[in-house]
Design a protein around this motif. Structure first.
Motif, PDB file in Angstrom:
ATOM      1  N   SER A 259      43.224  37.602  35.971  1.00  0.00           N
ATOM      2  CA  SER A 259      43.842  37.884  37.258  1.00  0.00           C
ATOM      3  C   SER A 259      43.679  39.360  37.600  1.00  0.00           C
ATOM      4  CB  SER A 259      45.331  37.526  37.234  1.00  0.00           C
ATOM      5  OG  SER A 259      45.520  36.148  37.013  1.00  0.00           O
ATOM      6  N   GLY A 260      43.359  39.622  38.861  1.00  0.00           N
ATOM      7  CA  GLY A 260      43.195  41.005  39.297  1.00  0.00           C
ATOM      8  C   GLY A 260      42.163  41.125  40.383  1.00  0.00           C
ATOM      9  N   THR A 261      41.890  42.361  40.780  1.00  0.00           N
ATOM     10  CA  THR A 261      40.943  42.652  41.859  1.00  0.00           C
ATOM     11  C   THR A 261      39.757  43.418  41.282  1.00  0.00           C
ATOM     12  OG1 THR A 261      42.812  42.804  43.387  1.00  0.00           O
ATOM     13  CG2 THR A 261      40.698  43.666  44.154  1.00  0.00           C
ATOM     14  N   TYR A 262      38.568  43.066  41.749  1.00  0.00           N
ATOM     15  CA  TYR A 262      37.330  43.619  41.199  1.00  0.00           C
ATOM     16  C   TYR A 262      36.420  44.086  42.330  1.00  0.00           C
ATOM     17  CZ  TYR A 262      38.939  40.918  37.161  1.00  0.00           C
ATOM     18  OH  TYR A 262      39.691  40.389  36.138  1.00  0.00           O
ATOM     19  N   ASP A 263      35.699  45.157  42.064  1.00  0.00           N
ATOM     20  CA  ASP A 263      34.654  45.630  42.984  1.00  0.00           C
ATOM     21  C   ASP A 263      33.333  45.508  42.235  1.00  0.00           C
ATOM     22  OD1 ASP A 263      32.897  46.864  44.686  1.00  0.00           O
ATOM     23  OD2 ASP A 263      34.172  48.590  45.098  1.00  0.00           O
TER      24      ASP A 263
ATOM     25  N   VAL B 258      42.358  28.212  38.819  1.00  0.00           N
ATOM     26  CA  VAL B 258      41.856  29.571  38.998  1.00  0.00           C
ATOM     27  C   VAL B 258      41.302  29.661  40.415  1.00  0.00           C
ATOM     28  CG1 VAL B 258      40.169  31.302  38.273  1.00  0.00           C
ATOM     29  CG2 VAL B 258      41.293  29.870  36.561  1.00  0.00           C
ATOM     30  N   VAL B 259      41.781  30.629  41.175  1.00  0.00           N
ATOM     31  CA  VAL B 259      41.299  30.838  42.541  1.00  0.00           C
ATOM     32  C   VAL B 259      40.550  32.160  42.585  1.00  0.00           C
ATOM     33  CG1 VAL B 259      41.914  31.148  44.967  1.00  0.00           C
ATOM     34  CG2 VAL B 259      43.196  29.529  43.545  1.00  0.00           C
ATOM     35  N   ILE B 260      39.331  32.128  43.119  1.00  0.00           N
ATOM     36  CA  ILE B 260      38.517  33.330  43.266  1.00  0.00           C
ATOM     37  C   ILE B 260      38.319  33.563  44.756  1.00  0.00           C
ATOM     38  CG2 ILE B 260      36.384  34.517  42.632  1.00  0.00           C
ATOM     39  CD1 ILE B 260      36.052  32.485  40.375  1.00  0.00           C
ATOM     40  N   LEU B 261      38.937  34.626  45.263  1.00  0.00           N
ATOM     41  CA  LEU B 261      38.857  34.958  46.682  1.00  0.00           C
ATOM     42  C   LEU B 261      37.818  36.049  46.877  1.00  0.00           C
ATOM     43  CD1 LEU B 261      39.976  34.606  49.558  1.00  0.00           C
ATOM     44  CD2 LEU B 261      41.681  36.350  49.007  1.00  0.00           C
TER      45      LEU B 261
ATOM     46  N   LYS C 178      36.455  41.231  45.094  1.00  0.00           N
ATOM     47  CA  LYS C 178      36.859  39.858  44.784  1.00  0.00           C
ATOM     48  C   LYS C 178      38.208  39.891  44.070  1.00  0.00           C
ATOM     49  CE  LYS C 178      32.003  38.589  44.182  1.00  0.00           C
ATOM     50  NZ  LYS C 178      31.809  38.122  45.553  1.00  0.00           N
ATOM     51  N   ARG C 179      38.972  38.849  44.261  1.00  0.00           N
ATOM     52  CA  ARG C 179      40.284  38.768  43.625  1.00  0.00           C
ATOM     53  C   ARG C 179      40.426  37.433  42.903  1.00  0.00           C
ATOM     54  NH1 ARG C 179      45.008  41.237  43.359  1.00  0.00           N
ATOM     55  NH2 ARG C 179      46.947  40.047  43.190  1.00  0.00           N
ATOM     56  N   ILE C 180      40.920  37.489  41.675  1.00  0.00           N
ATOM     57  CA  ILE C 180      41.141  36.288  40.872  1.00  0.00           C
ATOM     58  C   ILE C 180      42.643  36.087  40.691  1.00  0.00           C
ATOM     59  CG2 ILE C 180      40.815  35.176  38.637  1.00  0.00           C
ATOM     60  CD1 ILE C 180      38.191  36.624  38.340  1.00  0.00           C
ATOM     61  N   VAL C 181      43.098  34.895  40.997  1.00  0.00           N
ATOM     62  CA  VAL C 181      44.483  34.493  40.743  1.00  0.00           C
ATOM     63  C   VAL C 181      44.420  33.303  39.791  1.00  0.00           C
ATOM     64  CG1 VAL C 181      46.645  33.686  41.745  1.00  0.00           C
ATOM     65  CG2 VAL C 181      45.206  35.300  43.024  1.00  0.00           C
TER      66      VAL C 181
ATOM     67  N   PRO D 251      33.898  45.376  37.384  1.00  0.00           N
ATOM     68  CA  PRO D 251      34.898  46.421  37.148  1.00  0.00           C
ATOM     69  C   PRO D 251      36.155  46.179  37.972  1.00  0.00           C
ATOM     70  CG  PRO D 251      32.723  47.336  37.706  1.00  0.00           C
ATOM     71  CD  PRO D 251      32.696  45.890  38.048  1.00  0.00           C
ATOM     72  N   ARG D 252      37.296  46.423  37.375  1.00  0.00           N
ATOM     73  CA  ARG D 252      38.554  46.306  38.105  1.00  0.00           C
ATOM     74  C   ARG D 252      38.691  47.462  39.095  1.00  0.00           C
ATOM     75  NH1 ARG D 252      42.307  42.577  36.199  1.00  0.00           N
ATOM     76  NH2 ARG D 252      41.762  41.612  34.206  1.00  0.00           N
ATOM     77  N   THR D 253      39.447  47.223  40.157  1.00  0.00           N
ATOM     78  CA  THR D 253      39.641  48.241  41.180  1.00  0.00           C
ATOM     79  C   THR D 253      41.068  48.184  41.704  1.00  0.00           C
ATOM     80  OG1 THR D 253      38.865  49.057  43.333  1.00  0.00           O
ATOM     81  CG2 THR D 253      38.834  46.685  43.003  1.00  0.00           C
ATOM     82  N   ASP D 254      41.534  49.324  42.185  1.00  0.00           N
ATOM     83  CA  ASP D 254      42.833  49.383  42.851  1.00  0.00           C
ATOM     84  C   ASP D 254      42.691  49.138  44.354  1.00  0.00           C
ATOM     85  OD1 ASP D 254      44.201  49.966  40.498  1.00  0.00           O
ATOM     86  OD2 ASP D 254      43.824  52.117  40.696  1.00  0.00           O
TER      87      ASP D 254
END
Length: 355
Positions: A37-41, A216-219, A207-210, A313-316
């Motif tokens: 789970s998290g946001t990625y660039d 698992v949802v990939i937005l 992209k964001r994974i929940v 990579p994760r991103t804020d």
């Protein structure tokens, strides 16, 4: 003998002490599964296909990676300079500039975000996303697929300001909006950004994974597509077809595996067909970053499967809505412009066109 035993005990103790630390580097869910789970660039300068000069060399040296990043930074610095407000319009047919605007006179690189350097996996910079075939390039296409691709390319020509397709047999490339690509019609993001496989493109690479135990949802930022992956499920019946395919997930150790079938005739992957089959994997590498890998199989298109992988990579940064249809006036303009060019062509060739 006692010295050797002491050494073995010390080695075992060190391994025992290190094991929890290594496991702690991977975020886990309450069920003990790796948590993605998290946001990625996922923007990267590493190309999908390997430049031929690298041959079968999968890895870039740090010096080569640094050079690529420096050249990109210099290019952006020059291309992000303010445009001259007093400049004239580009010449007919475009000014020959490169980039997302093609040769119609793009003003600068403000909207482009293709990354700042090459990605690395397990500490190694890569020459391409594709890892198999060993040359890092697409495998050979089937004869039928190669012929279909050549036919499609026949309709992509330099903009000369003339309706050249009027001299061709059959429907023209602008006769119907459904003849345009799914990306141009805002149905799917171009370049297979939503996938599968999910690939980096010129911009909007967030992209964001929940994730929870069952789903698992990939937005994806472009075109705000949401892939819903059912864990430990079964594929839908063959007659049910989906824009992004039908995705089911499972765990293989600490690797999340996603199997996708049941595509429509149109896919976001270039040349893909309804028989496309994609297997994706998410894992954490030795540096604690998420690595996304995939294998593509489509017997209608390629003579063998092909595979790739790259870092996520994760991103804020936040993921914003990509309002394509709401502001996509270009498609109507493309079709209206084609009608004007066709009228001019008919007048030029002594034939009367209809309104």
């Amino acid at each position: 003998m006692n010295v050797m035993l002491d050494r073995l005990l010390l080695i075992g103790l060190a391994a025992a002490l290190c094991a929890p630390a290594l496991a702690a580097e991977i975020p886990r869910t309450k069920q003990g599964k790796p948590d993605f789970s998290g946001t990625y660039d996922v923007a990267t300068l590493t190309p999908l296909q390997r430049p031929e000069m690298f041959g079968e060399n999968l890895v870039l040296t740090p010096e080569q990676a640094e050079k690529i990043a420096a050249e990109r930074a210099a290019y952006l610095a020059a291309d992000l300079e303010p445009s001259d407000p007093n400049r004239s319009a580009p010449p007919a047919g475009g000014d020959g500039s490169t980039g997302a605007a093609g040769n119609v006179g793009g003003y600068n690189a403000f909207w482009i975000d293709a990354g700042e350097g090459a990605f690395r996996v397990d500490g190694e910079f890569r020459t391409s996303i594709i890892v198999d075939p060993p040359n890092g390039r697409f495998p050979e296409m089937t004869p039928v697929a190669a012929k279909a691709q050549a036919e499609r390319r026949r309709w992509f020509r330099e903009n000369t300001g003339e309706a050249w397709w009027m001299a061709e047999e059959g429907p023209g490339p602008y006769d119907d909006p459904e003849l345009r690509g799914v990306g141009e019609r805002c149905l799917l993001g171009f370049g297979s950004t939503a996938g599968p496989p999910m690939l980096p493109v010129l911009y909007n690479n967030v992209k964001r994974i929940v994730q929870n135990e069952d789903t698992v949802v990939i937005l994806t930022e472009m075109n705000h597509d949401a892939r819903v992956v059912r864990m430990n499920g079964e594929h839908a019946p063959p007659h049910m077809r989906f824009w992004l395919g039908d995705s089911i997930g499972r765990w293989e150790g600490d690797t999340l595996v996603i199997d996708t079938t049941n595509f429509r005739d149109e896919t976001s992957l270039r040349s893909g067909t309804r028989d496309l089959h994609v297997v994706e994997r998410f894992r954490y590498d030795s540096e604690g970053q998420v690595v996304y890998s995939f294998t593509v199989e489509d017997p209608n298109v390629w003579t063998r499967p092909w595979s790739g992988e790259y870092a996520w990579p994760r991103t804020d940064a936040r993921l914003f809505e990509y309002a394509c249809h709401e502001g996509n006036y270009a498609l109507g303009g493309v079709l209206r412009g084609a009608r004007l060019l066709e009228r001019e062509w008919l007048e030029k060739h002594g034939r009367q066109g209809s309104e």
